[in-house]
Design an enzyme around this catalytic site. Structure first.
Site, PDB file in Angstrom:
ATOM      1  N   ASP A 227       0.858  -1.184   0.000  1.00 20.57           N
ATOM      2  CA  ASP A 227       0.000   0.000   0.000  1.00 20.57           C
ATOM      3  C   ASP A 227       0.890   1.228   0.000  1.00 20.57           C
ATOM      4  O   ASP A 227       1.698   1.422   0.923  1.00 20.57           O
ATOM      5  CB  ASP A 227      -0.915   0.005   1.229  1.00 20.57           C
ATOM      6  CG  ASP A 227      -1.851   1.199   1.244  1.00 20.57           C
ATOM      7  OD1 ASP A 227      -2.841   1.189   0.497  1.00 20.57           O
ATOM      8  OD2 ASP A 227      -1.566   2.158   1.989  1.00 20.57           O
ATOM      9  N   GLU A 323      -1.851  -1.694  -6.133  1.00 24.81           N
ATOM     10  CA  GLU A 323      -3.075  -0.978  -6.451  1.00 24.81           C
ATOM     11  C   GLU A 323      -2.955  -0.302  -7.813  1.00 24.81           C
ATOM     12  O   GLU A 323      -1.862   0.137  -8.207  1.00 24.81           O
ATOM     13  CB  GLU A 323      -3.375   0.077  -5.394  1.00 24.81           C
ATOM     14  CG  GLU A 323      -3.752  -0.478  -4.043  1.00 24.81           C
ATOM     15  CD  GLU A 323      -4.062   0.614  -3.048  1.00 24.81           C
ATOM     16  OE1 GLU A 323      -5.231   0.747  -2.643  1.00 24.81           O
ATOM     17  OE2 GLU A 323      -3.132   1.349  -2.683  1.00 24.81           O
ATOM     18  N   ASP A 407      -3.309   2.405   6.641  1.00 26.13           N
ATOM     19  CA  ASP A 407      -2.473   1.834   5.592  1.00 26.13           C
ATOM     20  C   ASP A 407      -2.163   0.363   5.846  1.00 26.13           C
ATOM     21  O   ASP A 407      -2.085  -0.436   4.906  1.00 26.13           O
ATOM     22  CB  ASP A 407      -1.182   2.636   5.476  1.00 26.13           C
ATOM     23  CG  ASP A 407      -1.430   4.080   5.068  1.00 26.13           C
ATOM     24  OD1 ASP A 407      -2.458   4.336   4.407  1.00 26.13           O
ATOM     25  OD2 ASP A 407      -0.609   4.950   5.400  1.00 26.13           O
TER      26      ASP A 407
END
Length: 485
Positions: A227, A323, A407
């Site tokens: 992340d 992501e 996170d």
């Protein structure tokens, strides 16, 4: 241009070296880069002239069969026509022989790629924002670059010089032993070379086909979710339960105070002005060069940190989940744009993607609409909203009550996404899991119906409204062959 397919066991990678050309060689480098720009501008003008001529003829009512024919923009067609006109065209007749043919081929290849990208974007076959028509490159703002694919391209045995077509042997600022050793051993083959001017220095990049041994990852059965963030560059949570925080070096913010001071110094001195023909003073050139060195150092520090991070991740884990961030959209936030650009989100994903072929690990890209931060990594409950300023995730489930760093929770969900994609269990992280959309946000564009009202305000019949995709399809059906007018 020709696309090289590496042989089994070979990969195509680049080796970049800084150059130290003398005055004559630097003038030749600028001449080659200027020739590439001139060939590009000629190709753009030659192709678009027929487009505007057809548009003018259509306004006069000339039938389609009698219009000026389309001019092709493929590289072979542009190269053939350019070779015919360069000897008589006054723009090239006096000096085209001073440079290598590869310089002109560079500009023509860039023009062919620009027209091809524009046509695909206009017809809906290219992802991303809609591209406009190719435009001429300015002499004062275009980046100086030239590519060589044929001729004498060699790394000298003394490991301090390179040889390029028509440019001769140029000294390098650093040793070329990393590449020269591979060439001598027969494990590397130079395909092309590109020279460019960046941040006040000349560089040469060799595209090399290298025999690379596959490096086995340390833990091939472990999955990690990465992340990315601003305050913390990366939070990594793996399937073994280990959590790692990678702090953000913030190289640009660290040097921002010095950059501001040097920028004020540059502004106080006499700089160039193209409108009045004013030349920069020597003190301005000295101050600007000092500021450029700071920018160059920041860029090098950032690239070094990102390469070390991605190499560490790729050499340890068997599966990496990332992501699909909308970096272009994130940069529109004026409060975070500078820090997001300094972090290099897109560069991290690019490096992890191509390095997966070296270490043979698997990369999984989560959907842009996957709520990794809003989903509870313990029970799978999904929050309706989670503003960016809330940095601690608190689960709303009655039997859960999870409290965790935002996170870290997102990284855990990304790590679980790889197993959910392969098994299809429907748990938190599965792409098929349905999540609430309180604001109606969805990645799909639907056909909507809007009620019409008469002047009295009474609701009338429904008027169909086409979706964005349908409108694009209708536009393609009604446009001409190239979809231009």
């Amino acid at each position: 241009m020709k696309t090289f397919q590496p042989q089994p066991g070979f990969v195509v990678q680049a080796y970049q070296f800084a150059l130290d050309p003398n005055v004559t060689q630097e003038a030749a480098l600028r001449s080659h880069c200027g020739a590439a720009r001139a060939a590009y501008n000629w190709a753009v003008g030659w192709v678009t002239a027929a487009w505007w001529q057809r548009k003018a003829e259509e306004s006069y009512g000339i039938p389609e069969a009698e219009l000026t024919p389309w001019r092709p923009w493929s590289l072979p067609a542009l190269r053939k026509t350019f070779n015919e006109v360069k000897k008589t065209d006054p723009r090239f007749a006096d000096w085209w022989q001073e440079n290598s043919k590869e310089a002109y081929n560079t500009g023509l290849a860039n023009a062919a790629a620009a027209f091809d990208n524009y046509a695909k974007s206009n017809n809906g076959k290219r992802k991303g924002a809609r591209m406009g028509m190719p435009r001429r490159k300015s002499k004062h703002h275009a980046r100086l670059a030239c590519r060589f694919t044929t001729g004498t391209i060699r790394v000298e045995p003394d490991r301090r010089h390179v040889t390029l077509p028509r440019l001769g042997t140029i000294r390098t600022h650093e040793k070329t032993r990393k590449l020269q050793r591979r060439i001598v051993n027969g494990t590397a083959r130079v395909l092309s070379a590109t020279v460019r001017h960046d941040r006040g220095r000349w560089f040469v990049s060799f595209q090399v086909e290298v025999k690379r041994e596959t490096t086995k990852v340390a833990r091939c059965d472990v999955t990690v979710g990465v992340d990315l963030g601003v305050k913390v560059l990366a939070v990594m949570a793996d399937s073994a339960g280990e959590i790692r925080y990678i702090p953000n070096p913030a190289h640009y913010d660290s040097a921002l105070k010095v950059i501001k001071r040097l920028s004020r110094r540059v502004c106080r001195r006499q700089g160039p002005d193209r409108r009045t023909g004013q030349k920069p003073s020597k003190r301005w050139l000295k101050a600007n060069a000092e500021r450029t060195r700071i920018h160059h150092r920041v860029a090098n520090l950032r690239a070094d940190a990102l390469h070390k991070l991605t190499t560490t991740i790729g050499s340890e884990y068997g599966t990496v989940v990332m992501e699909d961030l909308n970096v272009a959209g994130m940069l529109k936030n004026r409060r975070l744009a500078r820090r997001i650009a300094d972090a290099g989100f897109g560069e991290i994903r690019r490096q992890l993607t191509y390095k997966s072929e070296w270490n043979r690990y698997r990369t999984v890209v989560a959907s842009r609409w996957y709520p990794s931060s809003k989903t509870c990594s313990n029970c799978g409950a999904v929050k309706a909203k989670l503003p960016l300023h809330i940095r601690v995730f608190r689960c709303d489930g009655l039997d859960c009550g999870l409290v965790m760093d935002r996170d870290e929770n997102a990284a855990r969900n990304l790590a679980a996404l790889a197993a959910a994609c392969s098994t299809g269990t429907g748990v938190a992280g599965d792409l098929g899991t349905r999540v609430p959309k309180p604001r109606g946000a969805d990645q799909k564009t639907r056909t909507t119906r809007q009620a019409r009202k008469d002047p009295a305000g009474r609701a009338g019949g429904a008027k169909p409204t086409h979706s964005r995709t349908e409108t694009r399809d209708l536009h393609q059906d009604t446009t001409t062959q190239l979809g231009l007018w």
